[in-house]
Design an enzyme around this catalytic site. Sequence first.
Site, short mmCIF file in Angstrom:
data_model
loop_
_atom_site.label_atom_id
_atom_site.label_comp_id
_atom_site.label_asym_id
_atom_site.label_seq_id
_atom_site.Cartn_x
_atom_site.Cartn_y
_atom_site.Cartn_z
N ASP A 1 0.81 -1.22 0.00
CA ASP A 1 0.00 0.00 0.00
C ASP A 1 0.85 1.27 0.00
O ASP A 1 2.02 1.25 0.36
CB ASP A 1 -0.88 0.04 1.26
CG ASP A 1 -1.98 -1.00 1.23
OD1 ASP A 1 -1.95 -1.87 0.35
OD2 ASP A 1 -2.86 -0.94 2.12
N HIS B 1 3.73 -2.27 3.11
CA HIS B 1 3.81 -0.94 2.51
C HIS B 1 5.13 -0.79 1.76
O HIS B 1 6.19 -0.89 2.40
CB HIS B 1 3.68 0.14 3.60
CG HIS B 1 2.36 0.11 4.30
ND1 HIS B 1 2.09 -0.75 5.32
CD2 HIS B 1 1.22 0.82 4.07
CE1 HIS B 1 0.83 -0.57 5.72
NE2 HIS B 1 0.28 0.37 4.97
#
Length: 512
Positions: free
Chosen positions: A320, A461
Amino acid sequence: MVSHPVGVVRRLCVGVLATVLLAACAGGVQEDGPAGTVPAGGTGEPSSDVPLIGPSSTEGFMPSWIRGLQIVRDGSEDAECAWHTSYPVVPGAEALNTALRDTVDTWMSTARQGTPQAVCPGGVGIEHVEIGFDFLVASTDVVGVRLTMINGNNAGNGISTDTFWYDGRTQRQSRAVSLLDSAATTTFSSRVRALLSGREGFDAEVAAQSLDPSHLPDSVRDVAFDTEGALHVRFASGIVAAVAAGDVEVTVPRTEATRVLSDFGRRVQEQAVHPTRRLTLPTPAPTSEPATSTPSVSPPGAAADAVDCRQVKCVALTFDDGPGPYTTQLLATLARYKARATFFVVGQNVVASPAIVRAEVAAGHEVGNHSWSHRDLTRLSRKDLTNQLAWDDKAIENATGTRPALIRPPYGAINATVRSTVDRPLILWNVDTLDWKSRNSADVAQAALGAVRPGSVVLMHDIHATTVQAVPTILDALARQRYHFVTISQLRAPTALQPGHVYSSGPTARTR
Ligand code: NI
């Protein structure tokens, strides 16, 4: 720092992260208009066939023409502890970059101190603080950036803004008041007072004090030019009007504005009216975007597409908040293991680095929507929520030619409004590596490997170097366990995902 109270109607068009609300004020995502069109980005060459995302007005936009532009993001992905910060790094504008970084750090540190009741463990976060940015101008040799902080802990004073102005000729960064001619501050002040008088809540006495030329550096923090050259000055609550009146904005028409501007201010104004959509700073240190082709990418093969996760062990790795500086390295790692993954990208980053998103798609990965500027969708109106998703869609579509089929709401935050508004499936996760918290590759790998089961969706991430460095270990260990690394859509195939439904895992394989 300009502070605005929450809950003011005007906020819909002047407060909050400007880009969120642009469409609310402009009547939709602007496809053309005064701001015209901008290039696809990453090439530094203007073109005329890609619509601008977000009007280039006083509310801000994302320039796609700055070579080597990076967006620095940090934050949690935790609905109970939702915090996120972002600011741009413009190659060649070191003084600006430093000021933005220092301001974000200071705001976060102040917010932490002001909320001893913060629930986030480890002191690494804070409950509901979002700091974001918008470009106000980025043309020829001037750059203007607005930082906005939304502090959910500060009910009466939730939104703060400040603007930063970079002059490529002097290589100096300055505050809003530098746009004014120091010899014309009295004229400016009396003109602003005249424009304000009669406004609801206007307090002549308070305004007279705030607008005293000696106080302007503190009072005038948030300024911007519209495409007609008018100067918009946004005052925080209590600066020129009663606190209850909220923030107040005045518009000084172009001709009058020009008379009170400094030379630098006039140059900024000129670039707002006639943007060149090129940025040429004298000391460019462009770290140009990697080529569209990724290193050693195996093209998506039929075998990978044919994976049936009801029959074999599958895991969906998801990344993400990117694309970011480490994403290209991650793509190379994934290619080495012939692993597919899903990237939930943030629109502002996509505009800055469209070639990386193209490379993700070219390598057979899935790209999903993670909102335009990483806002908590549950705290937005339906219209703002729609804009956050629509603008990211547009950025992804401009970069890849395809509208993303999946949505991952920032922080995993979902409520009834989000559910009923989105027209696509909502993808969460069932393995949280907490990589944003640990920032330690060994811990990230351990968190993933200790929890992955067939059908797992793993949250990571790619904006953190430590996460990207952990991926080879994760891939290696799971490959030995005969896991197939698939995208979210592959994980759920052949079942069609339903709009508004929430998915956090795939089927569990029937085999060992
Ligand atoms: Ni996120």
